[in-house]
Design a protein around this motif. Structure first.
Motif, PDB file in Angstrom:
ATOM      1  N   ILE A  19       4.091  -3.284   7.772  1.00 40.01           N
ATOM      2  CA  ILE A  19       5.017  -3.803   8.777  1.00 40.01           C
ATOM      3  C   ILE A  19       5.488  -2.653   9.662  1.00 40.01           C
ATOM      4  O   ILE A  19       5.802  -1.569   9.162  1.00 40.01           O
ATOM      5  CB  ILE A  19       6.240  -4.477   8.114  1.00 40.01           C
ATOM      6  CG1 ILE A  19       5.791  -5.530   7.090  1.00 40.01           C
ATOM      7  CG2 ILE A  19       7.142  -5.111   9.167  1.00 40.01           C
ATOM      8  CD1 ILE A  19       5.021  -6.676   7.676  1.00 40.01           C
ATOM      9  N   ILE A  20       5.539  -2.884  10.976  1.00 46.62           N
ATOM     10  CA  ILE A  20       6.020  -1.853  11.894  1.00 46.62           C
ATOM     11  C   ILE A  20       7.112  -2.429  12.795  1.00 46.62           C
ATOM     12  O   ILE A  20       7.246  -3.647  12.955  1.00 46.62           O
ATOM     13  CB  ILE A  20       4.884  -1.264  12.764  1.00 46.62           C
ATOM     14  CG1 ILE A  20       4.308  -2.332  13.702  1.00 46.62           C
ATOM     15  CG2 ILE A  20       3.813  -0.647  11.901  1.00 46.62           C
ATOM     16  CD1 ILE A  20       3.345  -1.768  14.730  1.00 46.62           C
ATOM     17  N   HIS A  64      15.843  -9.367  11.191  1.00 45.56           N
ATOM     18  CA  HIS A  64      16.571  -8.308  11.903  1.00 45.56           C
ATOM     19  C   HIS A  64      17.754  -7.764  11.100  1.00 45.56           C
ATOM     20  O   HIS A  64      18.348  -6.759  11.475  1.00 45.56           O
ATOM     21  CB  HIS A  64      17.052  -8.806  13.275  1.00 45.56           C
ATOM     22  CG  HIS A  64      18.007  -9.954  13.215  1.00 45.56           C
ATOM     23  ND1 HIS A  64      17.647 -11.233  13.565  1.00 45.56           N
ATOM     24  CD2 HIS A  64      19.308 -10.033  12.853  1.00 45.56           C
ATOM     25  CE1 HIS A  64      18.684 -12.036  13.420  1.00 45.56           C
ATOM     26  NE2 HIS A  64      19.701 -11.322  12.981  1.00 45.56           N
ATOM     27  N   GLU A  65      18.094  -8.418   9.989  1.00 50.04           N
ATOM     28  CA  GLU A  65      19.154  -7.902   9.131  1.00 50.04           C
ATOM     29  C   GLU A  65      18.651  -6.815   8.180  1.00 50.04           C
ATOM     30  O   GLU A  65      19.436  -6.178   7.481  1.00 50.04           O
ATOM     31  CB  GLU A  65      19.779  -9.049   8.333  1.00 50.04           C
ATOM     32  CG  GLU A  65      20.492 -10.081   9.203  1.00 50.04           C
ATOM     33  CD  GLU A  65      21.101 -11.205   8.385  1.00 50.04           C
ATOM     34  OE1 GLU A  65      21.358 -10.989   7.185  1.00 50.04           O
ATOM     35  OE2 GLU A  65      21.304 -12.298   8.938  1.00 50.04           O
ATOM     36  N   TYR A  66      17.335  -6.620   8.141  1.00 50.02           N
ATOM     37  CA  TYR A  66      16.738  -5.559   7.336  1.00 50.02           C
ATOM     38  C   TYR A  66      16.475  -4.323   8.194  1.00 50.02           C
ATOM     39  O   TYR A  66      16.242  -4.432   9.398  1.00 50.02           O
ATOM     40  CB  TYR A  66      15.380  -5.995   6.763  1.00 50.02           C
ATOM     41  CG  TYR A  66      15.408  -7.024   5.674  1.00 50.02           C
ATOM     42  CD1 TYR A  66      15.456  -6.658   4.333  1.00 50.02           C
ATOM     43  CD2 TYR A  66      15.333  -8.383   5.980  1.00 50.02           C
ATOM     44  CE1 TYR A  66      15.436  -7.607   3.325  1.00 50.02           C
ATOM     45  CE2 TYR A  66      15.316  -9.349   4.969  1.00 50.02           C
ATOM     46  CZ  TYR A  66      15.367  -8.957   3.645  1.00 50.02           C
ATOM     47  OH  TYR A  66      15.348  -9.900   2.656  1.00 50.02           O
ATOM     48  N   SER A  67      16.466  -3.170   7.565  1.00 49.17           N
ATOM     49  CA  SER A  67      15.861  -1.989   8.175  1.00 49.17           C
ATOM     50  C   SER A  67      14.411  -1.953   7.711  1.00 49.17           C
ATOM     51  O   SER A  67      14.041  -2.614   6.729  1.00 49.17           O
ATOM     52  CB  SER A  67      16.579  -0.707   7.738  1.00 49.17           C
ATOM     53  OG  SER A  67      16.350  -0.452   6.358  1.00 49.17           O
ATOM     54  N   LEU A  68      13.587  -1.181   8.404  1.00 49.88           N
ATOM     55  CA  LEU A  68      12.186  -1.074   7.997  1.00 49.88           C
ATOM     56  C   LEU A  68      12.068  -0.467   6.605  1.00 49.88           C
ATOM     57  O   LEU A  68      11.196  -0.847   5.817  1.00 49.88           O
ATOM     58  CB  LEU A  68      11.422  -0.230   9.018  1.00 49.88           C
ATOM     59  CG  LEU A  68       9.895  -0.377   9.049  1.00 49.88           C
ATOM     60  CD1 LEU A  68       9.483  -1.825   9.188  1.00 49.88           C
ATOM     61  CD2 LEU A  68       9.310   0.437  10.186  1.00 49.88           C
ATOM     62  N   ASN A  69      12.968   0.450   6.294  1.00 55.86           N
ATOM     63  CA  ASN A  69      12.996   1.057   4.966  1.00 55.86           C
ATOM     64  C   ASN A  69      13.280   0.012   3.896  1.00 55.86           C
ATOM     65  O   ASN A  69      12.690   0.017   2.813  1.00 55.86           O
ATOM     66  CB  ASN A  69      14.060   2.152   4.938  1.00 55.86           C
ATOM     67  CG  ASN A  69      13.586   3.397   4.207  1.00 55.86           C
ATOM     68  OD1 ASN A  69      12.405   3.685   4.164  1.00 55.86           O
ATOM     69  ND2 ASN A  69      14.519   4.131   3.643  1.00 55.86           N
ATOM     70  N   GLU A  70      14.197  -0.907   4.185  1.00 53.60           N
ATOM     71  CA  GLU A  70      14.551  -1.961   3.227  1.00 53.60           C
ATOM     72  C   GLU A  70      13.396  -2.936   3.021  1.00 53.60           C
ATOM     73  O   GLU A  70      13.180  -3.428   1.907  1.00 53.60           O
ATOM     74  CB  GLU A  70      15.798  -2.700   3.705  1.00 53.60           C
ATOM     75  CG  GLU A  70      17.074  -1.874   3.613  1.00 53.60           C
ATOM     76  CD  GLU A  70      18.261  -2.518   4.313  1.00 53.60           C
ATOM     77  OE1 GLU A  70      19.410  -2.202   3.941  1.00 53.60           O
ATOM     78  OE2 GLU A  70      18.046  -3.333   5.239  1.00 53.60           O
ATOM     79  N   ILE A  71      12.653  -3.210   4.082  1.00 57.15           N
ATOM     80  CA  ILE A  71      11.486  -4.074   3.934  1.00 57.15           C
ATOM     81  C   ILE A  71      10.445  -3.403   3.047  1.00 57.15           C
ATOM     82  O   ILE A  71       9.851  -4.031   2.164  1.00 57.15           O
ATOM     83  CB  ILE A  71      10.890  -4.417   5.317  1.00 57.15           C
ATOM     84  CG1 ILE A  71      11.866  -5.278   6.118  1.00 57.15           C
ATOM     85  CG2 ILE A  71       9.554  -5.152   5.158  1.00 57.15           C
ATOM     86  CD1 ILE A  71      11.418  -5.578   7.530  1.00 57.15           C
TER      87      ILE A  71
END
Length: 455
Positions: free
Chosen positions: A338-339, A415-422
Motif C-alpha cells: 500500500i502506498i 484516512h484514519e490510519y497512517s501508512l505505518n499503522e496499515i
C-alpha cells in the motif's frame, strides 16, 4: 562533462519497502568535514521511526529537510524536491545514475561545496547527488516526506548513539567521547569497504547444520531484518520453506526475492531466534557483491532491538539489548503493498448532540424534549492505494487488484490510519481477519481475507 554513476541499491525493504542507495563507481575525495560549534561536545536530536528507518532533520544550505540516517550509503543523496521547495545548490554538473536491473540510467545532478547542519554540528564543503526525477517515490511509499539519505559523510566525523526506544540520536565529538562502560554490551570491530561498515557474525541456516561465519553490512537504511546473498558461500542456501515476495523498489523497478526464516543469528554473545531473512540471487545483487567477502546485510528490524553506538573514527560498534530483543519477527502477510495516494476531500461530522429528558419551565408544562444538532466540515485526508500485490497471496486470492483505492479497513475509514499503522495491521498475527473496502472506478467493492503465515 557527463559522468556515469552506478547506484547498486536503494530499496526500502519491508516492513513495507526497502530502498538502498549505494554509490560505487565514483570516489570523490574532498575536504568536507562536520564540526561541533560553540564549544559543544554532544548534540541530541529527536528522530521519527518509519518502517524501522531513522528519519531526522538535516539542514542543507539553510533549508530544513528530512533525511534517513543510512549506514549503507557512502554519499549523500537528495531524491525528493517538490516544486515548492526552495533550495540553492552550488557548483552543479550533470551525472547519470543506474540502479538494479536493466533499466535506463536516471539523470541526476552532482552539487559541491554545500553546507549541512544538524543542530550545532556544521558540515562544510559537502557533496550531494540530486536525483532530478523522483524515481523512488519513497515519500509515497512511507507516507511521510523523505528528501534524501546521508551516511558516511556525517558519520566519519562524529560518534553516534542510536536509542531506538526513546527515538533520540546522540552525536558525540570524537575527541571528547568516552566509550560506555557496560558489562552487558557487545563490542565489535568494524571493517570498511568503500566507506561502508561490516561486521563478522554467525548464522544458522539449517536447524541440523552448523553455524556459518558471515560478513554483513550494518545497514540502518534497510528496514528488513536480514539480507543474505544466495550462493555467496556454498552453505548459504534458501531453506525449503520460503515464498517469493516483494522485497523493494530499485531505480529499474520492483525487486522480488525469496523470503524465509533461519533458526538463529548470533551477534557476539547475543542470540536472535528465528529472524526473517530475504534471499537475493546473484543477478539481482551483482553490483552489491562488488565486495567479494560480503554475505548480506543486517537491517533496522535487528538494529532496533538494541541501543547502538556507531563509532566510525575508532572502527567500533557497540550493542546493548533493549526490551524488544526477544520479540518475534513478522512480515506483511497480506500480500498488499500500500502506498500514499495524495489527499482527498472528506466530509466529516463536526458536531452532533442528542439530548433526551424532561424540562420544566415556569410557564409551561413538563415535556419530553429532543434536541439534535448536526454540522459538517470538509477536510483533506490521506488516501491510499494498492501499488503492488504478491502473486497467490491472500489479498490476490480474495480479488483485490493493483490500483484499488483503499476506503476502509476492518470497519475503520482508511484516512484514519497512517501508512505505518496499515503496515503494522498486516503484520499482526496469522489468521487475523482483514475486511477491506476498495474503490475501483465508480464501484465500491468489499473483500475479506485472513493473514497467512507462509514461513
Amino acid at each position: 562533462m557527463i559522468v556515469y554513476l552506478v547506484i547498486p541499491k536503494y530499496m526500502l525493504l519491508k516492513k513495507f519497502l526497502l530502498c538502498l542507495l549505494i554509490l560505487c563507481t565514483i570516489n570523490i575525495q574532498s575536504q568536507s568535514k562536520f564540526q561541533f560549534l560553540k564549544g559543544s561536545k554532544k548534540q541530541v536530536v529527536k528522530f521519527e521511526l518509519f518502517n524501522n528507518l531513522i528519519v531526522f532533520p538535516l539542514e542543507v544550505n539553510g533549508v530544513k529537510l528530512s533525511f534517513i540516517l543510512d549506514t549503507g550509503v557512502n554519499k549523500t543523496i537528495l531524491f525528493n524536491l517538490n516544486k515548492t521547495d526552495s533550495l540553492t545548490l552550488n557548483n552543479t554538473k550533470k551525472v547519470f545514475i543506474r540502479g538494479l536491473g536493466v533499466g535506463d540510467p536516471v539523470e541526476a545532478i552532482l552539487s559541491r561545496n554545500n553546507n549541512f547542519r544538524v543542530n550545532n554540528i556544521l558540515g562544510t564543503s559537502q557533496d550531494i547527488y540530486v536525483v532530478v526525477d523522483d524515481t523512488f517515490k519513497l515519500s509515497s511509499k512511507m507516507g511521510v516526506t523523505i528528501h534524501g539519505v546521508i551516511g558516511y559523510d556525517l558519520l566519519k566525523d562524529v560518534i553516534v548513539k542510536i536509542n531506538y526506544s526513546s527515538k533520540k540520536l546522540y552525536f558525540y565529538k570524537p575527541e571528547k567521547y568516552k566509550e560506555p562502560k557496560c558489562r552487558s554490551c557487545e563490542k565489535l570491530d568494524l571493517e570498511f569497504y568503500r566507506n561502508k561498515p561490516y561486521i563478522n557474525v554467525s548464522i544458522k541456516i539449517d536447524s541440523a547444520g552448523n553455524n556459518i561465519p558471515v560478513k554483513m553490512l550494518i545497514d540502518s537504511g534497510g528496514s528488513d531484518a536480514l539480507w543474505l546473498f544466495e550462493g555467496s558461500k556454498k552453505e548459504i542456501k534458501v531453506p525449503e520453506k520460503f515464498f517469493v515476495d516483494i522485497l523493494g523498489e530499485g531505480l529499474s523497478g520492483t525487486i522480488y526475492g525469496k523470503r524465509s526464516r533461519v533458526p538463529k543469528l548470533e551477534i557476539g554473545k547475543y542470540v536472535i531466534e528465528e529472524p526473517t531473512v530475504s534471499f537475493l540471487d546473484s543477478a539481482t545483487t551483482i553490483n552489491a557483491r562488488s565486495f567479494k567477502k560480503r554475505d548480506g546485510s543486517i537491517g533496522g528490524n535487528i538494529l532496533k532491538r538494541f541501543k547502538v553506538w556507531i563509532d566510525y573514527p575508532n572502527k567500533k560498534v557497540i550493542l546493548k539489548k533493549n526490551g524488544s530483543l526477544k520479540r518475534g519477527f513478522y512480515y506483511n502477510m497480506s500480500g498488499l503493498q500500500i502506498i500514499y495516494n495524495g489527499e482527498e476531500l472528506v466530509k466529516e461530522q463536526k458536531n452532533s448532540m442528542k439530548h433526551n429528558g424532561y424540562s420544566r419551565k415556569e410557564d409551561s408544562k413538563p415535556g419530553h424534549i429532543v434536541s439534535f444538532v448536526t454540522s459538517y466540515s470538509y477536510k483533506f485526508k490521506p488516501s491510499y492505494k494498492v501499488n503492488k500485490i504478491v502473486k497467490d497471496s491472500p489479498a490476490e486470492k480474495a480479488g483485490i487488484i493493483e490500483g484499488d483505492i483503499i476506503k476502509q479497513l476492518n470497519g475503520k475509514e482508511a484516512h484514519e490510519y497512517s501508512l505505518n499503522e496499515i503496515a503494522n495491521l498486516f503484520q499482526t498475527k496469522p489468521n487475523k481477519r482483514i475486511r477491506i473496502v476498495v474503490e475501483r472506478g465508480i464501484f465500491k467493492l468489499k473483500y475479506e481475507f485472513r493473514l497467512e503465515q507462509k514461513i
